[in-house]
Write an enzyme that holds these catalytic residues in place. Structure first.
Site, PDB file in Angstrom:
ATOM      1  N   LYS A  81     -20.798 -16.178  -3.198  1.00 21.94           N
ATOM      2  CA  LYS A  81     -19.995 -15.694  -2.082  1.00 21.94           C
ATOM      3  C   LYS A  81     -20.907 -15.217  -0.950  1.00 21.94           C
ATOM      4  O   LYS A  81     -20.612 -15.408   0.227  1.00 21.94           O
ATOM      5  CB  LYS A  81     -19.108 -14.540  -2.557  1.00 21.94           C
ATOM      6  CG  LYS A  81     -18.128 -14.946  -3.655  1.00 21.94           C
ATOM      7  CD  LYS A  81     -17.401 -13.741  -4.224  1.00 21.94           C
ATOM      8  CE  LYS A  81     -16.521 -14.134  -5.401  1.00 21.94           C
ATOM      9  NZ  LYS A  81     -15.850 -12.973  -6.015  1.00 21.94           N
ATOM     10  N   ARG A  82     -22.019 -14.610  -1.331  1.00 19.18           N
ATOM     11  CA  ARG A  82     -22.948 -14.082  -0.332  1.00 19.18           C
ATOM     12  C   ARG A  82     -23.563 -15.196   0.511  1.00 19.18           C
ATOM     13  O   ARG A  82     -23.755 -15.047   1.712  1.00 19.18           O
ATOM     14  CB  ARG A  82     -24.061 -13.282  -1.027  1.00 19.18           C
ATOM     15  CG  ARG A  82     -25.075 -12.668  -0.076  1.00 19.18           C
ATOM     16  CD  ARG A  82     -26.123 -11.894  -0.854  1.00 19.18           C
ATOM     17  NE  ARG A  82     -25.532 -10.816  -1.639  1.00 19.18           N
ATOM     18  CZ  ARG A  82     -26.208 -10.089  -2.516  1.00 19.18           C
ATOM     19  NH1 ARG A  82     -27.482 -10.347  -2.743  1.00 19.18           N
ATOM     20  NH2 ARG A  82     -25.623  -9.109  -3.176  1.00 19.18           N
TER      21      ARG A  82
END
Length: 467
Positions: free
Chosen positions: A250-251
């Protein structure tokens, strides 16, 4: 033959992970490939993690992806409501039925007590403290209004098992299973319990979900057995990974469907590629429309190996899809990206699109590729030395000094005129075409590689900017 019914049952807790989208895609393909129905159910029992607007995002994603559901909260159907919170009153009677039959029980343990038990018990499981409470004690606690949950009464011996299409027969010792909560203290069902009840009531024949649920499935099957219901066909799907050891991050912006849309990937390319991340058609074919996927799909060609989501391969797919776009469609999609670098610069977007389409891999790279048309670039003298064109700074200077007055004299600023006048002058000078045009391209673009050559760039810039 029973008509196949699959369901996609997301929780509205955020954006759509590409792994969830792949699950929805496979469920859709299983149903449609066999003339069945694809159902959308919103599982919103986890009230603390609900995200405003997430349901609309689910609708939009499925619509963009071409995964049209036959039944769901927005289109209705014969098995509604299709939102779990709206089905709340359906679940408790089933739990109470299990209590009457000795297959579930009320647990009055406080949160503090449960934490104490978890700290003291090997493995941290619940010690079934309330499982054998005398009826008088249960009646007293109920009369006092002590909060309780309803737990599944899992047998302490024997085996819980199920059959999975990909993984075969899976069995676990009942002694290893805990008594999972069916109804929470607030009266809402847990995900696990609501899932089983809803799948049965909605006539779901095939349950496809992530591999992380495979350890819970024996307990699900115990519930099916407890009610005397027919179990669905189970297909547990491998995880979608970035590589052999890393999940999508997600990062890093590579986990969600929306990440790719925002970067300018085409949904058709993403869906086509995603179908191949864990499934293969049995041959070397790679490109499929949705209708062709429906025709080619079969569950037995799903893989048991983790699906590697290779962004470079996706980018290659995307570039191929972009090249096949109708010219007007490409211009429509590229215009917002052109605007990021060139808004108000007077550049002819239609001609720019013609030059850019075969060079575009992902649309978010377009602004940097065309920015030179709107900004006077920084020049690096090293660019003027090119062994292939046998150019050096002195030759480049001579070429530019020769071409500048020619450009100044062009009145009819069209590509055809620019081409004819410049090529005539170069021929007259005895200089090779590349020797003259290479430094011209660099001089007006600041780049060694551009969409189109020196003549196209000159026309796009206009005479004054070119000079």
């Amino acid at each position: 033959m029973e008509k196949i019914r699959t369901r996609f049952a997301p929780s509205p807790t955020g954006f759509m992970h590409v792994g969830n989208l792949r699950t929805a895609l496979y469920e859709y393909l299983v149903a449609k490939s066999q003339g069945g129905k694809f159902i959308l159910r919103i599982e919103d029992t986890d009230r603390e993690r609900l995200v405003e607007g997430a349901v609309d995002f689910i609708y939009n994603t499925l619509e963009l992806a071409g995964l049209k559901h036959d039944e769901g909260p927005d289109v209705g159907g014969d098995f509604g409501p299709y939102v779990q919170s709206e089905r709340k009153d359906m679940y408790l009677p089933y739990a109470e039925q299990l209590i009457k039959e000795g297959k579930a029980y009320r647990c009055f343990c406080s949160k503090e007590w449960l934490e104490k038990i978890q700290n003291e018990t090997v493995g941290g499981g619940y010690d079934r403290h309330c499982r054998d409470l005398p009826q008088e004690e249960i009646d007293r606690l109920l009369a006092e209004g002590v909060p309780y949950v309803i737990r599944q009464n899992v047998p302490t011996s024997g085996e819980a098992s199920f059959d999975d299409v990909l993984y075969g027969h899976i069995a676990v010792d009942c002694a290893e299973l805990d008594d999972m909560i069916l109804i929470k203290a607030d009266g809402m069902p847990t995900y696990n319990f609501a899932n089983v009840i809803d799948d049965h009531l909605m006539g779901i024949t095939h349950v496809m979900r992530g591999l992380e649920y495979i350890s819970s499935t024996p307990k699900y099957n115990l519930l099916y057995e407890a009610f005397g219901w027919e179990t669905p066909v189970y297909v547990h799907l491998t995880t979608v990974m970035r590589d052999a050891t890393h999940k999508l991050s997600k990062r890093d912006g590579d986990a969600y469907y929306s990440d790719y849309v925002e970067k300018g990937y085409l949904t058709e390319a993403l869906i086509n590629y995603l179908a191949l991340v864990g499934w293969n058609p049995g041959n070397d074919r790679e490109f499929f429309t949705m209708d062709e996927l429906v025709e080619a799909f079969s569950v037995d060609r799903l893989s048991k190996s983790p699906g590697i989501f290779d962004v470079d391969k996706l980018t290659w797919f995307n570039a191929e899809y972009i090249r096949k776009l109708d010219a007007d469609k490409y211009l429509e999609l590229a215009t917002p990206w052109f605007d990021k670098a060139l808004a108000g610069k007077g550049i002819d977007y239609k001609r720019l699109a013609e030059l850019m389409q075969t060079r575009t891999e992902v649309f978010n790279r377009v602004p940097d590729m065309v920015r030179f048309l709107g900004e006077l670039p920084e020049y690096d003298v090293e660019m003027f030395t090119n062994k292939k064109a046998k150019t050096n700074p002195e030759v480049a200077k001579a070429a530019l000094e020769m071409l500048r007055p020619v450009i100044e004299g062009i009145e009819d600023w069209t590509e055809t005129t620019i081409h004819d006048v410049l090529m005539a002058k170069i021929a007259e000078s005895g200089m090779k075409n590349a020797t003259a045009l290479w430094p011209l391209r660099i001089a007006i673009s600041g780049l060694m590689s551009t969409p189109g050559g020196a003549i196209e760039i000159a026309w796009l810039l206009g005479k004054d900017e070119c000079l």
